[in-house]
Design a protein around this motif. Structure first.
Motif, short mmCIF file in Angstrom:
data_model
loop_
_atom_site.label_atom_id
_atom_site.label_comp_id
_atom_site.label_asym_id
_atom_site.label_seq_id
_atom_site.Cartn_x
_atom_site.Cartn_y
_atom_site.Cartn_z
N TRP A 1 1.00 -1.09 -0.03
CA TRP A 1 0.00 0.02 -0.06
C TRP A 1 1.01 1.20 0.08
N GLY A 2 2.09 1.15 0.85
CA GLY A 2 2.60 2.41 1.02
C GLY A 2 3.73 2.75 -0.05
N ILE A 3 4.34 1.66 -0.48
CA ILE A 3 5.39 1.23 -1.34
C ILE A 3 5.20 0.21 -2.55
N PRO A 4 5.41 0.76 -3.80
CA PRO A 4 5.02 -0.26 -4.96
C PRO A 4 5.89 -1.56 -4.72
N ILE B 1 -14.62 26.19 -0.77
CA ILE B 1 -14.01 24.99 -0.05
C ILE B 1 -12.81 24.11 -0.65
N ARG B 2 -13.04 23.96 -2.05
CA ARG B 2 -12.07 23.47 -2.64
C ARG B 2 -10.54 24.14 -2.46
N ARG B 3 -10.41 25.31 -2.54
CA ARG B 3 -9.28 26.18 -2.55
C ARG B 3 -8.78 26.60 -1.26
N HIS B 4 -9.76 26.71 -0.11
CA HIS B 4 -9.25 27.25 1.06
C HIS B 4 -9.27 26.22 2.24
N HIS B 5 -9.75 25.00 1.98
CA HIS B 5 -9.48 23.83 3.00
C HIS B 5 -8.92 22.83 2.59
N ARG B 6 -8.15 22.80 1.40
CA ARG B 6 -7.29 21.70 1.07
C ARG B 6 -6.40 21.31 2.18
N TRP B 7 -6.14 20.39 2.31
CA TRP B 7 -5.26 19.83 3.51
C TRP B 7 -4.84 18.34 3.17
N VAL B 8 -4.09 18.18 2.31
CA VAL B 8 -3.43 16.91 1.79
C VAL B 8 -2.46 16.14 2.56
N ARG B 9 -2.79 14.89 3.29
CA ARG B 9 -1.83 14.43 3.98
C ARG B 9 -1.84 13.02 3.65
N ASN B 10 -0.96 11.98 3.55
CA ASN B 10 -1.01 10.66 3.30
C ASN B 10 -0.83 9.86 4.52
N PHE B 11 -2.05 9.46 5.24
CA PHE B 11 -1.89 8.57 6.37
C PHE B 11 -1.22 7.36 6.34
N TYR B 12 -1.00 6.78 5.20
CA TYR B 12 -0.50 5.57 4.77
C TYR B 12 1.16 5.62 5.20
N GLU B 13 1.73 6.88 5.08
CA GLU B 13 3.10 7.01 5.41
C GLU B 13 3.30 6.53 6.86
N SER B 14 2.43 6.68 7.76
CA SER B 14 2.55 6.23 9.16
C SER B 14 1.86 4.99 9.68
#
Length: 328
Positions: free
Chosen positions: A91-94, A311-324
């Motif tokens: 899931w995290g790494i190919p 909402i699309r422009r000002h609440h964008r908060w991308v994080r990849n929880f798969y990393e942890s």
């Protein structure tokens, strides 16, 4: 309930779909009879799309029990091939496609799904994880095409492993697949940038998942919320201090509730369904109360376009929880 045509299949599906991960215990323990009832209840309310997977514990078996009781038109069933990769590292790494889906395994996994569900055909079969490196090998697609030719599956799709949405662009443009399933919610609107427009151009259906960010976009998360062992969300919200997540949710509540939606969950559902390129958005509806709330939200008027863009422009908060979660 509103409906869309599912890509090239010609089949109509509900814009809000039943995400069956919760049937397998991923979000806590529930009585089996209540889980079966949740499926039937959603079907009675107009849901016609159900997404499950071999990897979701008992989900396919429990869904099969519900389908045997259902007397209406058969819903559009989507399942996924179970990866054979070691643990969850794929899931995290190919990992190589030969490791995740060795030759012959796609057929074997599909046959198990057919038995568990108690059906002759699964309307959509997806790879449960997909990496573009795999396109250099063609055997896995040939196996899926053969299953389609035999009538055991109706369409072919991929499910992206995490929030790197654009890895699907080459295969979307290839014409080989019928659908893409990807993470899409208020905090991660990235599919709107490239993936969804590419799918629209190529008549590829889009299945949006995690539309409530594993429940975080309902406002239920508190500093002292405890998840039982085995709950998929146990590490999801501890990617960073919970106060950071809660502050972002509070900001949404203050700006848009109740002016544009009665609840944060309704706002999140309306946001994801705003773009016509989203074919269906799946939500965990294994609790009938939540199913009713989500179905009602999906049927309400869309957001004003300027609010959607805000909402699309000002609440964008991308994080990849798969990393942890998976990168130990």
């Amino acid at each position: 309930m509103k409906y869309n045509v599912f890509g090239r299949t010609g089949r109509q599906v509900s814009r809000l779909g039943f995400g069956a991960m919760g049937l397998g215990g991923s979000f806590g323990t529930y009585d089996e009879k209540e889980l079966v009832r949740s499926v039937l209840h959603s079907l009675e309310r107009g849901v016609t799309f159900i997404d499950t997977a071999r990897n979701y514990g008992e989900s396919e078996r429990i869904l099969g029990l519900a389908l045997r009781e259902w007397r209406g038109e058969k819903p559009f069933i989507a399942s996924k091939i179970q990866s054979r990769g070691p643990g969850n590292i794929g899931w995290g790494i190919p990992i190589p496609v030969e490791t995740a889906f060795p030759r012959g395994w796609l057929r074997e996994s599909t046959e198990i799904s057919l038995r568990e569900l108690g059906v002759d055909t699964i309307e959509l079969m997806q790879l449960h994880q997909y990496w573009p490196q795999w396109d250099s090998e063609d055997y896995w697609m040939e196996e899926l095409l053969e299953l389609k030719k035999e009538g055991k599956i109706g369409a072919i799709g991929i499910s992206l492993p995490d929030t790197r949405h654009d890895i699907a662009l080459p295969i979307v443009q290839s014409g080989l697949i019928d659908s893409v399933q990807t993470v899409f919610h208020i905090f991660d609107p990235q599919p709107l940038d490239c993936l969804i427009p590419a799918c629209v151009r190529n008549n590829v259906a889009v299945i949006a998942r995690c539309i409530l960010d594993e429940g975080g976009l309902t406002g239920y998360l508190k500093e002292d919320t405890v998840f039982e062992d085995g709950d998929f969300r146990k590490s999801h919200f501890d990617y960073m201090p919970r106060s950071v997540y809660i502050e972002r949710v509070d900001r949404l509540q203050e700006a848009y509730i109740p002016k544009y939606a009665d609840s944060l969950a309704e706002l999140a559902i309306k946001f994801v369904l705003q773009h016509p390129g989203v074919t269906t958005a799946i939500s965990s509806m294994h609790v009938t109360k939540f199913a009713d709330e989500n179905i009602a939200a999906a049927g309400r008027e869309p957001l004003p376009e300027d609010v959607f863009e805000d909402i699309r422009r000002h609440h964008r908060w991308v994080r990849n929880f798969y990393e942890s979660k998976y990168w130990l």
